[in-house]
Design an enzyme around this catalytic site. Structure first.
Site, PDB file in Angstrom:
ATOM      1  N   GLU A   1      84.050  67.891  74.798  1.00 47.18           N
ATOM      2  CA  GLU A   1      85.446  67.965  75.229  1.00 47.18           C
ATOM      3  C   GLU A   1      85.531  68.582  76.615  1.00 47.18           C
ATOM      4  OE1 GLU A   1      88.174  68.570  71.178  1.00 47.18           O
ATOM      5  OE2 GLU A   1      87.921  70.215  72.592  1.00 47.18           O
ATOM      6  N   LEU A   2      84.790  69.640  76.807  1.00 49.25           N
ATOM      7  CA  LEU A   2      84.806  70.348  78.088  1.00 49.25           C
ATOM      8  C   LEU A   2      84.323  69.448  79.225  1.00 49.25           C
ATOM      9  CD1 LEU A   2      85.518  73.216  79.094  1.00 49.25           C
ATOM     10  CD2 LEU A   2      83.087  73.762  78.982  1.00 49.25           C
TER      11      LEU A   2
END
Length: 1127
Positions: A87-88
């Site tokens: 996600e990051l």
């Protein structure tokens, strides 16, 4: 990296995408954070606990790429999830590609550990990187370092999470450039409306949604819609607010006839599109509008218009608008919303009493609360405005800056309508556009407000008013409302209806309805009524005498509704009736005859009751109604309660539709006529306390009967056949009960005193029984274990059965919530028949202890053990009852041990401030109890009332008067709190209980002589005892912004004057002493960061001030209502 302009030009689906480790924060920090975003109408992506895998879910990727801001919550286990790390990566990619904003939050984590992947965070990260490629590890490390280098929020630098969450939400609003306008932030209650509207608007959805705002004139619909528009408009590509001004301006340059004119429709659409695209010269043609706005995310508010042509022209179909558009339609007409398939409707209700008073004070004083000397006056004005926001605002502005004497002079005139209020409300009436609906409105305003809907329909039947349709139209237009089958009209709308009737003629006798005392007295005394009069309503409590001319009603032969009534039947006010002996006429068209305290022995001889629907003559001097048999097919309700001289009931054989017959306390009545056998539709028969009634005709079987009250018919020798399907029965104090009684559908049964049970009690009862009352029966010695078969029993009252010794054990009546065993003087064991009881009355029993098992009653709210003279001890487990609100141990003269260890105070941390309440304890006349120890051990959420003549030495500041002055005290928190004690002397020889409120007034004075007054109402107390009482309670005074304005901006003051007052005007009560102990000296508060009456961690929360203010207003309003009712 993309420029910020390209970022701001994107059409975002979400404002915020939160990236987090669910294990650490989902149910704690994150839930509070998302709730705050929702409250501020910030749209966040919600993953709904998508099943996580190694690769990034397409739905999550879409959520990230379509969010304006990514909020990354770094927590201890964030790096344990390759899902979070991926996600990051996507967030960093969006940050670089199109300028997505990123806000990091470090939750119980050192930012440097994230930045450098060190510490425990680094160890977890290294573990996650096992079996991963070097390239993956490098990209994750770079992403962590990149985001951790952004200035964010570190929770350890904040005093509490709540403050940090609010700051982050405001930061997001600022970054999104959607900070709400300040124009509406001071409006009382507006945030609550916006919060409720947010769930209806469902802003995170891509659908085009239409939402309605519905309510009566003057309630604040336009204000709410404008506040919403101000708050939301910058979240849409385009926005337009359409009201009557917009429409009139659009029509100014057009000479066409109306909106049906096709060219007019185009002209209106042109004006609309000019607002949408912010362009003046827009040329359109047929079908152009839907094409032009099809891809436009728009916010459209259509205010105070129920013109179908306007809606068709501007928002005819949701398909015209782009995804995520919202169309808000504001109207008084609910039918208009339904007709246009607008199912999401927000009903605007009247504000609470406290909010209404606050609204008025904002208008009158520019403050949230009135000065102390205006408190009662302000409450009365708000009461007379009926809590209607328009009325509150207009009256407040008119009274602003005016002296107190003028306020007092103005109060009697506030019953009328102010010009602005009247004009606004008149629009609603004129908008009915139907003479029948207008007529029904006037009928309700003048005659039927507060009546049952079913009664109104019957009374207006055959009136050619289409009453069913009319009532529905009035409800849809918010001119009336229906609650519990009772019809209600707001007091200002009622006054509007009366004013409309007054304008019909200068001569009261020429009007449709007579509603004013002076006009009614004039018409009845001077015989000036005409055929135009349809109804008269007179409250006899408003006059001391009434003159009625012998021919008063002869000119009013169209009179349908005569309502001479009193709301105070329990008060024996005397009215001097001047009714001539030759008074022999009432109009035969009467459908409603209500004449309370009717002064004659019978109705006029020439009265023909054939059209009566409802006959109500309570506390009359009637001996009989009429002679002979009359056709009474329309009669549905006969109520003669309290007519003690009534000796006979007329022949009712032709009253075949009678549903209710109430004859309670007709003590001269000896028998019922045999004609009652023809009352096949009789549903409710009340003959309670007809103590001379001896016989009921034999063979009578009223098959429709549902409720029967024969309580107190002590001479009754014969019993009617009680239908088996009856649901409510009171046969207490009757002479006998038939042995064949079987009650299959009974819901509630009341038995008492001389009842002789010829068959076992349980064989008579239905298993569906919900309430059983059995009292004053010395022959009752035990409750059979078969009571467990009453599996729906909710309320059990076995009172004053002095030979009852035990209750069954080993059973659990799951539905039982209320148990009253008071005055069962031989009962020694604490009841154990249900764990769901909330109200338990064991007063004047022989119980010796409150056992350890008390903790099983986890839902207990009220415990009454007053007068338990054998009670020795109370288990400390009672303090585990987190719902307990009141416990009364007064007159437990042998009680020596009552430990309250305060363990339940941990529970208080979890309670919202607005729901927080004290536990009231009564230990009056517990002479063997160590009261000093009890006070010292009192936890911070309790109140005590004890026996005593002087303030204990435990309180460091004491006086024999009613006030204490404290020198300069250093304060480290934004509040002032203390434990107070007052000595109240009760001097009364009445057996009636005495109640009182204690008011505590603090005057804070700074070194320059400036002062600020604040008031708290610590509680409402009640006692039946004479002599001295010690009342112990906790007080809390917040130092809000208004306070610091007076006291040089700091929490510094030279001294504080504290005065204790009894707010009740009662000569039986005297305040003889007072004392205080400052909160820092209270042992149970040593480790508390807040005041005795406040929750830890929220000492600056305005909700606490509101709670104190609401308590004050509630008590003031109760006293005010009592005063008004007694006028």
């Amino acid at each position: 990296m993309a420029s910020s302009s390209s970022s701001s030009s994107r059409n975002w689906s979400y404002h915020v995408f939160p990236s987090f480790s669910g294990e650490d924060v989902r149910n704690t920090f994150l839930s509070h954070f998302l709730k705050e975003l929702d409250r501020k109408l910030i749209i966040s992506f919600k993953d709904n606990e998508i099943e996580r895998s190694q690769s990034l879910d397409p739905e999550l990727k879409h959520g990230i790429r379509n969010s304006r801001i990514a909020v990354v919550v770094f927590s201890k286990t964030y790096a344990s999830s390759s899902w979070c790390l991926n996600e990051l990566l996507e967030i960093v990619k969006c940050k670089k590609e199109f300028g997505q904003l990123v806000i990091p939050i470090f939750y119980n984590l050192d930012p440097s550990h994230v930045r450098k992947q060190t510490g425990d965070f680094g160890k977890i990260f290294e573990k996650t990187c096992r079996n991963k490629t070097v390239d993956e590890k490098i990209r994750w490390k770079e992403a962590l370092t990149d985001v951790a280098n952004i200035l964010g929020y570190h929770i350890v630098t904040w005093d509490n999470e709540a403050s940090m969450i609010e700051e982050i939400a405001n930061d997001i609003l600022g970054k999104m450039n959607i900070s709400p306008s300040n124009d509406f932030e001071d409006l009382v209650g507006i945030e609550d409306h916006i919060t409720k509207m947010s769930s209806l608007l469902h802003l995170e959805s891509e659908e085009v949604r239409m939402v309605g705002i519905w309510g009566p004139s003057g309630i604040g619909k336009t204000t709410i819609s404008r506040a919403l528009f101000s708050r939301l408009s910058c979240q849409f590509q385009s926005s337009v607010f359409i009201d009557k001004v917009f429409i009139s301006k659009s029509m100014e340059v057009y000479s066409g006839a109306n909106l049906v004119d096709y060219n007019m429709k185009l002209h209106l659409q042109r004006a609309f599109l000019a607002e949408i695209f912010d362009k003046k010269d827009i040329k359109i043609h047929v079908g152009a509008m839907e094409k032009m706005v099809k891809h436009r995310k728009a916010l459209i508010v259509i205010d105070d218009l129920d013109d179908q042509d306007v809606l068709d022209a501007l928002a005819g179909q949701t398909q015209w608008f782009g995804s995520g558009s919202r169309i808000i339609v504001v109207t008084e007409n609910k039918h208009f919303l339904r007709a246009n398939r607008i199912d999401h409707i927000y009903k605007v209700c009247l504000p609470s009493n406290a909010l209404a008073l606050e609204m008025f004070c904002r208008s009158a004083f520019k403050k949230n609360s009135p000065p102390d000397d205006f408190l009662e006056l302000s409450s009365e004005v708000a009461l007379r405005a009926g809590n209607l926001p328009l009325g509150l605002n207009v009256l407040g502005s008119n009274l602003r800056g005016i002296n107190k004497g003028y306020w007092i002079d103005m109060l009697p005139r506030l019953q009328g309508l102010d010009g602005k209020i009247g004009k606004t409300l008149r629009v609603s009436y004129d908008g009915l556009n139907n003479r029948k609906d207008e007529a029904i409105f006037r009928h309700i305003a003048c005659i039927f407000n507060g009546e049952k809907v079913s009664d109104i329909k019957l009374l207006l039947a055959n009136s050619n008013l289409d009453v069913n349709i009319g009532l529905k139209n009035l409800v849809d237009r918010s001119l009336i409302c229906e609650r519990f089958n009772t019809l209600e009209m707001h007091s200002l709308l009622q006054e509007l209806g009366k004013e409309i009737v007054r304008t019909e003629s200068n001569q009261p006798g020429e009007r449709e309805f007579l509603v004013d005392l002076k006009d009614i007295c004039d018409v009845l005394e001077h015989n000036t009524g005409t055929k135009k009069v349809l109804g008269i309503t007179l409250d006899i409590d408003e006059t001391d005498e009434l003159h009625i001319h012998e021919s008063s009603f002869k000119g009013m032969h169209n009179l349908l509704f005569l309502k001479i009534y009193t709301k105070k039947l329990d008060q024996k006010k005397k009215v001097r009736w001047h009714l001539p002996e030759r008074f022999d006429y009432l109009p035969s068209r009467l459908r409603l005859l209500r004449f309370d305290r009717y002064p004659s022995k019978c109705l006029p001889s020439n009265f023909h009751p054939e059209n009566l629907v409802k006959l109500q003559m309570q506390q009359s001097k009637l001996e009989k109604l009429w002679d002979g048999v009359h056709s009474l097919a329309g009669l549905r309700n006969m109520d003669l309660r309290g007519s003690r001289n009534l000796k006979e009931i007329p022949d009712l054989s032709m009253a075949t539709n009678l549903e209710t017959l109430k004859l309670s306390s007709c003590s001269s009545l000896v028998e019922l006529p045999s004609s009652i056998q023809y009352l096949n539709k009789l549903n409710d028969l009340d003959m309670s306390y007809c103590d001379h009634l001896e016989t009921i005709p034999s063979g009578v079987n009223l098959k429709s009967l549902d409720r029967l009250n024969l309580s107190g018919c002590s001479r009754l020798k014969s019993f009617l056949d009680i239908p088996t399907n009856i649901s409510w029965l009171d046969i207490g104090q009757t002479a006998d009960i038939p042995s064949n009684l079987r009650l299959q559908n009974l819901d509630e049964l009341i038995l008492c005193e001389r009842v002789q049970l010829r068959t076992p009690l349980m064989t008579m009862l239905s298993p569906t029984l919900t309430r059983l009352t059995f009292s004053n029966n010395p022959s009752f010695v035990e409750v059979p274990s078969s009571i467990q078969n009453l599996y729906q029993l909710e309320h059990l009252e076995i009172m004053n059965c002095r030979n009852l010794v035990t209750l069954p054990t080993g059973i659990n009546l799951d539905s039982l919530i209320s148990l009253d065993l008071s005055h069962c003087s031989q009962l020694k064991t604490f009841p154990d028949i249900s764990t769901n009881i909330s109200d338990l009355n064991l007063s004047y029993t022989a119980i010796e202890e409150v056992p350890l098992s008390i903790e099983k009653l986890s839902l207990l709210c009220y415990l009454d053990m007053n007068g338990c003279s054998n009670l020795l001890c109370v288990s400390p487990n009672i303090s585990k009852l987190k719902h307990l609100e009141r416990a009364d141990f007064s007159d437990c003269v042998e009680l020596t041990e009552a430990s309250w260890n305060g363990s339940s105070s941990e529970m208080v941390k979890l309670l919202p401030a607005d729901n927080f309440s004290t536990v009231k304890l009564n230990f009056i006349n517990c002479f063997k109890l160590d009261l000093t120890a009890l006070i010292q051990n009192q936890t911070f959420f309790m109140q005590l009332i004890l026996t005593g003549e002087e303030v204990p030495s435990y309180f460091t500041h004491r006086t024999s008067g009613d006030s204490i002055s404290l020198p300069h005290i250093s304060v480290c928190q934004s509040f002032f709190s203390f434990r107070g004690c007052t000595v109240i002397d009760v001097d009364s020889f009445s057996t009636i209980s005495v109640s009182f409120d204690i008011e505590v007034c603090c005057r804070f004075i700074d070194r320059f002589g400036n002062h600020f007054d604040s008031t708290d109402f610590p509680g409402y107390f009640i006692t039946t005892k004479l002599g001295g009482h010690l009342v112990v309670f906790d007080c809390y005074f917040p130092f809000n912004e208004e306070f610091t304005t007076f006291l040089d901006g700091q929490f510094n003051y030279d001294h504080v004057d504290i005065q204790f007052r009894l707010t009740n005007d009662n000569s039986q009560l005297k305040l003889k002493g007072c004392g205080i102990l400052l909160s820092e000296d209270v042992p149970s508060l040593d480790n508390r960061p807040c005041s005795p009456n406040i929750l830890p961690g929220v000492c600056e929360d305005s909700a606490l001030e509101r709670r104190s203010f609401r308590t004050k207003m509630r008590m003031m309003r109760m006293r005010l209502l009592k005063k008004l009712l007694n006028r």
